[in-house]
Design a protein around this motif. Structure first.
Motif, PDB file in Angstrom:
ATOM      1  N   ASN A 204      49.066  51.034  93.669  1.00 49.88           N
ATOM      2  CA  ASN A 204      48.960  50.293  92.406  1.00 49.88           C
ATOM      3  C   ASN A 204      49.844  49.051  92.411  1.00 49.88           C
ATOM      4  O   ASN A 204      49.460  48.002  91.888  1.00 49.88           O
ATOM      5  N   ARG A 207      47.974  46.491  94.460  1.00 48.35           N
ATOM      6  CA  ARG A 207      46.806  45.950  93.769  1.00 48.35           C
ATOM      7  C   ARG A 207      47.185  45.029  92.616  1.00 48.35           C
ATOM      8  O   ARG A 207      46.421  44.121  92.255  1.00 48.35           O
ATOM      9  N   ASN A 208      48.357  45.258  92.018  1.00 51.10           N
ATOM     10  CA  ASN A 208      48.788  44.441  90.881  1.00 51.10           C
ATOM     11  C   ASN A 208      49.520  43.171  91.290  1.00 51.10           C
ATOM     12  O   ASN A 208      49.930  42.385  90.436  1.00 51.10           O
ATOM     13  N   ASP A 209      49.690  42.969  92.591  1.00 52.33           N
ATOM     14  CA  ASP A 209      50.328  41.756  93.101  1.00 52.33           C
ATOM     15  C   ASP A 209      49.230  40.734  93.389  1.00 52.33           C
ATOM     16  O   ASP A 209      48.478  40.863  94.354  1.00 52.33           O
ATOM     17  N   ASP A 210      49.112  39.709  92.561  1.00 48.94           N
ATOM     18  CA  ASP A 210      48.025  38.741  92.675  1.00 48.94           C
ATOM     19  C   ASP A 210      48.033  38.013  94.013  1.00 48.94           C
ATOM     20  O   ASP A 210      46.965  37.763  94.598  1.00 48.94           O
TER      21      ASP A 210
END
Length: 226
Positions: A204, A207-210
């Motif tokens: 997660n 995935r949350n690191d742009d």
């Protein structure tokens, strides 16, 4: 499953691939045509009992000094081996720590070799934690800049950023274990293999690191071309 080869280098690469194999029965059984590990440390090679394709580089069998030039000599000494392992048209994933000396120099040398042979390859590596020596940060920056001159297909995973995401109350041992998971989650995302995922929390975070998500999307498109 698409054909590909994963080449791992140095202590960090060995820990990552050992963790991956020990957590995935399918990969443990099918690793022969997929995973390859290279190290100069004979004891580390011996300890990776679960790995089938492991190669001792150099003749000393000891952990090598932090010398870039020495690492280049070692790589060139076994260049025939590296050349033979990169003769097919599989995409290659090169895995290691940008902050290590032997492993990171091998990432550079292997990237140069694959680029010269016009092979498809991606480099996935980690930068240091803030608890590590400051010279490792500078070395990591230098390695990344050199790699960027060779290829655009690099995924840089900041262990420092990972530590911040995990919180301050985490043990040193857990930090380094999570760093291995971090790289493994990136590999599984690049290859679109959800069954390689190990840790939901780390996945997660990834995935949350742009920035990383954008890099992974770009690399996946590159690997799927033609």
């Amino acid at each position: 499953m698409k054909k590909y080869k994963i080449l791992t280098f140095g202590g960090a690469g060995g820990n990552i691939v050992r963790t991956l194999v020990s957590n995935n029965q399918f990969l443990y059984e099918k690793q022969g045509d997929i995973l390859y590990h290279f190290n100069t440390d004979a004891q580390a090679i011996k300890n990776h009992k679960s790995l089938k394709n492991k190669y001792l580089i150099g003749n000393s069998g000891f952990v090598c000094p932090p010398s870039i030039e020495y690492a280049k000599i070692l790589f060139d000494g076994d260049r025939k081996l590296f050349d033979e392992l990169t003769n097919d048209d599989s995409p290659y994933l090169l895995i290691g720590a940008f902050s290590g000396y032997i492993g990171s120099v091998f990432l550079i040398k292997m990237s140069e070799l694959l680029a010269k042979k016009r092979k498809k390859f991606v480099v996935v590596g980690s930068t240091p934690f803030r608890i590590e020596a400051s010279e490792r940060f500078q070395h990591s920056d230098d390695v990344i800049e050199i790699l960027k001159d060779i290829t655009d297909n690099i995924i840089v995973l900041s262990c420092d950023k990972l530590q911040t995401s995990l919180g301050e109350n985490i043990t040193v041992g857990t930090i380094f274990t999570m760093a291995d998971y971090y790289v493994i989650e990136a590999i599984s995302s690049v290859l679109d293999l959800d069954n390689w995922s190990i840790d939901k929390q780390v996945r997660n975070i990834l995935r949350n690191d742009d920035e990383i998500s954008t890099a992974i999307t770009k690399v996946r498109k590159y690997l799927n071309e033609n």
